[in-house]
Design a protein around this motif. Structure first.
Motif, PDB file in Angstrom:
ATOM      1  N   ALA A 143       1.139  -1.694  -0.017  1.00 48.58           N
ATOM      2  CA  ALA A 143       0.301   0.415  -0.106  1.00 48.58           C
ATOM      3  C   ALA A 143       1.063   0.953   0.221  1.00 48.58           C
ATOM      4  CB  ALA A 143      -1.190   0.505   1.285  1.00 48.58           C
ATOM      5  N   SER A 144      -0.117   2.050  -0.754  1.00 46.48           N
ATOM      6  CA  SER A 144       0.831   3.631  -0.629  1.00 46.48           C
ATOM      7  C   SER A 144       1.041   4.154   1.150  1.00 46.48           C
ATOM      8  CB  SER A 144       0.313   4.401  -1.169  1.00 46.48           C
ATOM      9  OG  SER A 144      -0.776   4.956  -1.210  1.00 46.48           O
ATOM     10  N   TRP A 178       7.655  -9.382  -8.121  1.00 45.25           N
ATOM     11  CA  TRP A 178       6.563  -8.948  -7.968  1.00 45.25           C
ATOM     12  C   TRP A 178       6.170  -7.472  -7.894  1.00 45.25           C
ATOM     13  CZ3 TRP A 178       3.105  -5.343  -4.933  1.00 45.25           C
ATOM     14  CH2 TRP A 178       2.314  -6.770  -4.285  1.00 45.25           C
ATOM     15  N   MET A 179       6.714  -6.642  -7.564  1.00 46.29           N
ATOM     16  CA  MET A 179       6.827  -5.244  -7.829  1.00 46.29           C
ATOM     17  C   MET A 179       5.687  -5.231  -9.687  1.00 46.29           C
ATOM     18  SD  MET A 179       8.083  -1.481  -7.010  1.00 46.29           S
ATOM     19  CE  MET A 179       7.080  -1.283  -5.017  1.00 46.29           C
ATOM     20  N   PHE A 187      -2.951   0.909  -4.210  1.00 48.65           N
ATOM     21  CA  PHE A 187      -1.509  -0.020  -3.682  1.00 48.65           C
ATOM     22  C   PHE A 187      -2.036  -1.650  -4.607  1.00 48.65           C
ATOM     23  CE2 PHE A 187      -5.905  -1.330  -3.827  1.00 48.65           C
ATOM     24  CZ  PHE A 187      -6.737  -2.654  -3.605  1.00 48.65           C
ATOM     25  N   ARG A 188      -1.039  -2.368  -3.890  1.00 50.62           N
ATOM     26  CA  ARG A 188      -0.884  -3.595  -5.329  1.00 50.62           C
ATOM     27  C   ARG A 188      -0.989  -4.911  -4.601  1.00 50.62           C
ATOM     28  NH1 ARG A 188       3.618  -0.186  -7.308  1.00 50.62           N
ATOM     29  NH2 ARG A 188       3.835  -0.030  -9.046  1.00 50.62           N
ATOM     30  N   LEU A 189      -1.986  -5.741  -5.129  1.00 52.26           N
ATOM     31  CA  LEU A 189      -1.552  -6.983  -4.971  1.00 52.26           C
ATOM     32  C   LEU A 189      -2.086  -7.891  -5.589  1.00 52.26           C
ATOM     33  CD1 LEU A 189      -4.272  -8.806  -2.794  1.00 52.26           C
ATOM     34  CD2 LEU A 189      -5.536  -8.017  -3.187  1.00 52.26           C
ATOM     35  N   ALA A 190      -1.015  -9.555  -4.972  1.00 50.06           N
ATOM     36  CA  ALA A 190      -1.533 -10.596  -5.258  1.00 50.06           C
ATOM     37  C   ALA A 190      -1.176 -11.394  -5.162  1.00 50.06           C
ATOM     38  CB  ALA A 190      -0.275 -10.431  -6.195  1.00 50.06           C
ATOM     39  N   PRO A 206       0.333  -5.072 -11.362  1.00 47.85           N
ATOM     40  CA  PRO A 206      -0.307  -3.399 -11.185  1.00 47.85           C
ATOM     41  C   PRO A 206      -0.805  -2.757 -10.188  1.00 47.85           C
ATOM     42  CG  PRO A 206      -1.830  -5.344 -11.704  1.00 47.85           C
ATOM     43  CD  PRO A 206      -0.769  -5.993 -11.995  1.00 47.85           C
ATOM     44  N   ILE A 207      -0.799  -1.764 -10.769  1.00 50.44           N
ATOM     45  CA  ILE A 207      -1.484  -0.686  -9.515  1.00 50.44           C
ATOM     46  C   ILE A 207      -2.891  -0.394  -9.045  1.00 50.44           C
ATOM     47  CG2 ILE A 207      -1.328   1.718  -8.974  1.00 50.44           C
ATOM     48  CD1 ILE A 207       1.335   1.986  -9.279  1.00 50.44           C
ATOM     49  N   ARG A 208      -3.552  -0.226  -7.744  1.00 54.54           N
ATOM     50  CA  ARG A 208      -5.188  -0.617  -7.715  1.00 54.54           C
ATOM     51  C   ARG A 208      -5.244   0.776  -7.623  1.00 54.54           C
ATOM     52  NH1 ARG A 208      -7.806  -6.111  -6.323  1.00 54.54           N
ATOM     53  NH2 ARG A 208      -5.730  -7.609  -7.742  1.00 54.54           N
TER      54      ARG A 208
END
Length: 554
Positions: free
Chosen positions: A469-470, A505-506, A488-491, A510-512
């Motif tokens: 998360a930012s 991973w980064m 945030f990014r989520l995987a 993708p950014i949400r």
């Protein structure tokens, strides 16, 4: 006698090890003296024409120099020379062959702190933004700044942190404006109170949510103002929430250790949560070191098949399980530093919250010290008190034994990640974890760096959803829906999938836009069983109304 001597020196040095810092400097200086190639490359950084647009910060990322006045002379010259010196020393304290990595990190940190004190933005006569404010206000910015400086001195003399007097924080009262979600204390022992928050819906998910906060902070970081409360968000989504509120210990609790916080803390809270909710399975959530303790507990429970309480899921918020790279906080965890801090805590019986807050401020001194000095004392801008500031001023103490064991076993020894920490006569291994995990890290975390939090991917093979998360350690976690600029990014890593490096991973995730809270609540819902009618807590089982009594312990 040795501990008294160490404690005496630690009091004079603010809990730091002067010998550790001296050895780090000598190690760096000696190896730099034997590195002529490195020295030549460094001096070339100071030559003109080494940057395309004439500045050492072509991207303009340093917020201290955002004001357009820095583009005028002589301010531009002062800024550029400072940024070049900063770039020089940044490279000088990186990648020096032969220096112990810990010593190099300490030298880099100390050099950065010294440079930040010398920034031209800190002086009114070399800061064009301050001079413009003085011109526009006929010097009243200095008057207002002087009054705020005087108020801060009064706070310090009264034993409060600057800007945290009761008058300054009166807009945020515990149990009124913050920590105000309706609930009841349903259990209390000498370590914690357990608060139950009933769902704000007619039906609720069968499995309750238990929140385990860090013992470094008051629990209501997750129950601030109504719009900033994660607990309130959960109850309005139909979850029954239980939260632990740690008691603020004094010198009498000096021998309370990590095992006590596990046995009489988290394990007891799990048992009482299951009993209070009438369900053997619990969604457990741990924040910061509370998450570390929860992960330890979950791994220990995995080898106890006859336990009455089982974890349905585990959520870790900004929590490390591998402390081999703990970020800048690890600079204070060397062998010498731990010895001095241990002596100080041994003499006091605890680590005071003000001492701990000073360390956290030092980690981010540019924003928390120098930027505040310029904003309030030189520009004369009033500091806007927030619910987060009120919470941050509500400091806690740490028992001597608990903090000593945390430093030695977790930060310094990394015993949990390496399978050396023992509970009930057997080592605890995170590879035994058998529950789905949801792990949240934040991009600008000085306390739990995200790449360190990410290491759990290598320590267990279970289903693991990872969020980046930012924001920082607190701001990235307290990120409700509707917050501006949140992302945030989520995987998800499924059982059996191969490991990916954090950089990979980064790059692939993708950014949400928006808050990660709804994504996590959807994950909780997907791992819950059925919805059942909400049952009120019997009056006989309540001790008092939330937020309880321990949260008010000074």
């Amino acid at each position: 006698m040795d501990r008294v001597a160490f404690a005496t020196v630690a009091k004079l040095s603010g809990g730091l090890s002067p010998f550790g810092m001296a050895f780090a400097h000598l190690d760096w200086a000696a190896h730099m003296a034997c590195s002529p190639g490195k020295a030549l490359a460094l001096w070339q950084l100071l030559l003109p024409g080494q940057d395309r647009d004439g500045t050492a910060d072509p991207a303009g990322t340093d917020r201290r120099f955002k004001h357009p006045g820095w583009e005028n002379q002589p301010y531009r010259q002062w800024r550029d020379q400072f940024l070049k010196a900063q770039a020089f020393w940044d490279q000088a304290t990186r990648n020096v062959d032969g220096v112990q990595p810990h010593h190099l990190h300490v030298q880099h940190f100390i050099t950065r702190q010294l440079l930040d004190t010398a920034s031209p933005s800190n002086l009114w006569w070399t800061n064009p933004e301050v001079l413009a404010a003085a011109r526009d206000s006929a010097g009243m910015n200095f008057v207002h700044g002087g009054l705020r400086m005087l108020a801060d001195w009064k706070d310090l003399l009264a034993g409060d942190a600057p800007g945290t007097s009761p008058q300054a924080l009166s807009a945020y009262r515990v149990g009124k404006e913050i920590a105000a979600t309706p609930g009841q204390v349903v259990f209390r022992n000498e370590l914690f109170e357990l608060i139950r928050y009933a769902p704000a819906t007619d039906e609720a998910w069968r499995e309750p949510v238990l929140i385990v906060p860090s013992w470094l902070l008051k629990y209501y970081i997750l129950d601030l103002s109504a719009h900033n409360s994660l607990i309130r968000h959960l109850v309005y989504c139909g979850h029954t929430v239980f939260a632990m509120s740690w008691r603020n210990p004094d010198a009498e609790a000096r021998d309370t250790g990590l095992e006590d916080y596990l046995e009489r803390g988290v394990l007891r809270a799990l048992s009482e949560t299951a009993r209070g909710a009438g369900c053997r399975r619990v969604h457990a959530v741990g924040y910061c070191l509370g998450g570390t303790l929860l992960a330890l507990c979950a791994a220990a429970l995995a080898r106890e098949p006859r336990q009455d309480v089982r974890l349905q899921t585990m959520t870790l918020l900004a929590a490390q399980t591998d402390f081999s790279e703990p970020g800048e906080l690890g600079l204070f965890m060397g062998t010498s530093a731990v010895a001095f801090l241990d002596g100080l805590m041994w003499q006091q019986g605890y680590l005071d919250g003000v001492q701990l807050a000073g360390v956290f401020q030092l980690l981010n001194a540019r924003d928390l010290i120098w930027s505040r000095l310029v904003r309030e004392y030189l520009l004369g801008h009033a500091q806007r008190v927030t619910d987060m500031m009120a919470w941050n001023a509500d400091t806690t103490r740490l028992p001597y034994r608990l903090h000593s064991e945390t430093l030695r076993y977790l930060y310094h020894g990394n015993d949990l990640a390496e399978g050396r920490y023992c509970w009930r006569g057997a080592p605890v291994s995170l590879s035994d974890l058998r529950v789905p995990a949801f792990v949240v890290a934040t991009e600008r975390d000085h306390i739990s760096p995200w790449k360190s939090v990410y290491k759990l991917h290598r320590l267990c093979a279970q289903d693991l959803s990872f969020v980046l998360a930012s924001g920082g350690h607190n701001g990235g976690i307290v990120a409700p829906p509707g917050q501006a600029h949140a992302q945030f990014r989520l995987a998800q890593r499924k059982l059996g999938q191969s490991y990916r490096s954090p950089e990979s991973w980064m790059a692939r995730t993708p950014i949400r836009p928006g808050s990660w809270w709804p994504a996590w609540e959807a994950w909780l819902t997907a791992h819950s069983s059925v919805r059942v009618p909400v049952q009120a807590v019997a009056q006989a089982h309540t001790l008092c109304a939330a937020p309880g009594t321990y949260v008010f312990n000074a």
